[in-house]
Write a protein that holds these residues in place. Sequence first.
Motif, PDB file in Angstrom:
ATOM      1  N   PRO A  52       0.839  -1.217   0.000  1.00 30.97           N
ATOM      2  CA  PRO A  52       0.000   0.000   0.000  1.00 30.97           C
ATOM      3  C   PRO A  52       0.864   1.252   0.000  1.00 30.97           C
ATOM      4  N   SER A  53       0.321   2.313  -0.559  1.00 34.71           N
ATOM      5  CA  SER A  53       1.091   3.547  -0.689  1.00 34.71           C
ATOM      6  C   SER A  53       0.358   4.712  -0.023  1.00 34.71           C
ATOM      7  N   PHE A  54       1.078   5.823   0.112  1.00 28.12           N
ATOM      8  CA  PHE A  54       0.538   7.061   0.684  1.00 28.12           C
ATOM      9  C   PHE A  54       0.107   8.019  -0.426  1.00 28.12           C
ATOM     10  N   ALA A  69      -7.750  10.304   7.641  1.00 30.45           N
ATOM     11  CA  ALA A  69      -7.739   9.082   8.445  1.00 30.45           C
ATOM     12  C   ALA A  69      -8.020   7.864   7.572  1.00 30.45           C
ATOM     13  N   GLY A  70      -7.459   6.764   7.976  1.00 30.35           N
ATOM     14  CA  GLY A  70      -7.798   5.473   7.391  1.00 30.35           C
ATOM     15  C   GLY A  70      -8.384   4.608   8.483  1.00 30.35           C
ATOM     16  N   CYS A  71      -9.401   3.809   8.165  1.00 27.21           N
ATOM     17  CA  CYS A  71     -10.000   2.959   9.191  1.00 27.21           C
ATOM     18  C   CYS A  71     -10.310   1.576   8.637  1.00 27.21           C
ATOM     19  N   ASP A  72     -10.233   0.607   9.501  1.00 27.68           N
ATOM     20  CA  ASP A  72     -10.471  -0.785   9.136  1.00 27.68           C
ATOM     21  C   ASP A  72     -10.892  -1.541  10.382  1.00 27.68           C
ATOM     22  N   GLU A  73     -11.472  -2.717  10.192  1.00 23.15           N
ATOM     23  CA  GLU A  73     -11.910  -3.529  11.313  1.00 23.15           C
ATOM     24  C   GLU A  73     -11.298  -4.920  11.239  1.00 23.15           C
ATOM     25  N   ALA A  74     -11.367  -5.633  12.350  1.00 19.08           N
ATOM     26  CA  ALA A  74     -10.906  -7.015  12.418  1.00 19.08           C
ATOM     27  C   ALA A  74     -11.934  -7.820  13.198  1.00 19.08           C
ATOM     28  N   HIS A 159     -11.131  14.018   5.872  1.00 16.77           N
ATOM     29  CA  HIS A 159     -11.398  12.985   4.875  1.00 16.77           C
ATOM     30  C   HIS A 159     -11.073  11.632   5.508  1.00 16.77           C
ATOM     31  N   VAL A 160     -11.908  10.640   5.213  1.00 18.19           N
ATOM     32  CA  VAL A 160     -11.733   9.301   5.777  1.00 18.19           C
ATOM     33  C   VAL A 160     -11.723   8.270   4.656  1.00 18.19           C
ATOM     34  N   PHE A 161     -10.731   7.390   4.684  1.00 18.95           N
ATOM     35  CA  PHE A 161     -10.694   6.214   3.819  1.00 18.95           C
ATOM     36  C   PHE A 161     -11.108   5.014   4.661  1.00 18.95           C
ATOM     37  N   VAL A 162     -12.065   4.233   4.154  1.00 24.95           N
ATOM     38  CA  VAL A 162     -12.507   3.050   4.879  1.00 24.95           C
ATOM     39  C   VAL A 162     -12.402   1.835   3.967  1.00 24.95           C
ATOM     40  N   ASP A 163     -11.979   0.742   4.536  1.00 30.45           N
ATOM     41  CA  ASP A 163     -11.847  -0.493   3.763  1.00 30.45           C
ATOM     42  C   ASP A 163     -13.222  -1.103   3.506  1.00 30.45           C
ATOM     43  N   GLY A 180      -8.949  -1.940   0.381  1.00 30.08           N
ATOM     44  CA  GLY A 180      -8.168  -0.761   0.765  1.00 30.08           C
ATOM     45  C   GLY A 180      -6.991  -1.042   1.663  1.00 30.08           C
ATOM     46  N   ASP A 181      -7.058  -2.134   2.464  1.00 30.12           N
ATOM     47  CA  ASP A 181      -5.931  -2.426   3.351  1.00 30.12           C
ATOM     48  C   ASP A 181      -4.684  -2.844   2.586  1.00 30.12           C
ATOM     49  N   GLY A 182      -4.836  -3.164   1.295  1.00 28.87           N
ATOM     50  CA  GLY A 182      -3.675  -3.468   0.470  1.00 28.87           C
ATOM     51  C   GLY A 182      -3.337  -2.368  -0.509  1.00 28.87           C
ATOM     52  N   ILE A 183      -4.069  -1.224  -0.436  1.00 28.73           N
ATOM     53  CA  ILE A 183      -3.891  -0.130  -1.388  1.00 28.73           C
ATOM     54  C   ILE A 183      -3.527   1.178  -0.692  1.00 28.73           C
ATOM     55  N   VAL A 184      -4.286   1.545   0.328  1.00 27.76           N
ATOM     56  CA  VAL A 184      -4.135   2.833   1.009  1.00 27.76           C
ATOM     57  C   VAL A 184      -3.358   2.623   2.311  1.00 27.76           C
ATOM     58  N   LEU A 185      -2.275   3.372   2.481  1.00 30.37           N
ATOM     59  CA  LEU A 185      -1.382   3.155   3.614  1.00 30.37           C
ATOM     60  C   LEU A 185      -2.076   3.407   4.953  1.00 30.37           C
TER      61      LEU A 185
END
Length: 285
Positions: A52-54, A69-74, A159-163, A180-185
């Motif tokens: 992933p890149s910035f 911000a970037g956000c993801d869940e597990a 701005h928020v990026f979400v997977d 997105g977890d493999g694209i956006v840092l």
Amino acid sequence: MIRDKSAKKPAKDASKSDAAEKRAPASVAKASVAKVAKAPAGKKGVIAIAPPSFRRERALIKRGIWPIAGCDEAGRGPLAGPVVAAAVILDPDRIPRGIDDSKRLTAEERERLFDKICATAQVSVAVASRSRIDRDNILRASLWALKRAVVALPEQPRHVFVDGRDRLDTACDCEAVIGGDGIVLSIAAASIVAKVTRDRLMCALAQDCPGYGFEQHKGYAVPEHLDALNRLGPTIHHRSFFAPVAAARAKHMPWTVEPVQDLFAVTEVEVQVEASVEAGAATGL
């Protein structure tokens, strides 16, 4: 003397590939070289996957948009435990090296990067409990936790990026990125924080519920977990409406399973009652 005329003529495929290379821009050629360079040495047939890149964050920064911000869940898939969501605002000047999709990293790499991300970035975590998952369903509980994580950030993002494919109902712009977890840092960093936090929670639950192996499989439906469910029955941490859990509950705690009403039997009784009423009316009773 017979001469081999074909030796003087280049192969058709070679001529086409040469022509394509001449027409291709220099940037494409450089990119192909870079991809080859990332492939592990001595391994044939290995496809190099770009980390992933910035890039998307920097594009927004150039337009004056910050924080981002970037956000993801597990924990969407497991049969037990909560869903953990994380939101991360990376510092452009102090980005830890090695950030990647948490699924591509070992447990040791995730732990190391977790500490570095928490030391250099703004981080927040939100947890959707098992009871909320049972009440709202897994998707709604996950989106609720993701939104809570964004709101809990020390500085509210613009701005928020979400997977995934679902955008969040946030006060700022939200962009959903599939994979997105493999694209956006920033999303990759959030995936690491969420994964490490949830793994630690499941290890803590393993001490309260010995015999299920939570510390090993983290609640996922692996054969060892399914066998434990069949032998021991579900715990209070298991998600009630997931099929293997429901089957184990019916086996070990049948009194907790609500009986299903037989609609055909009810209809038959109603028909008999209506028939007796009509018969009584006909006889004048």
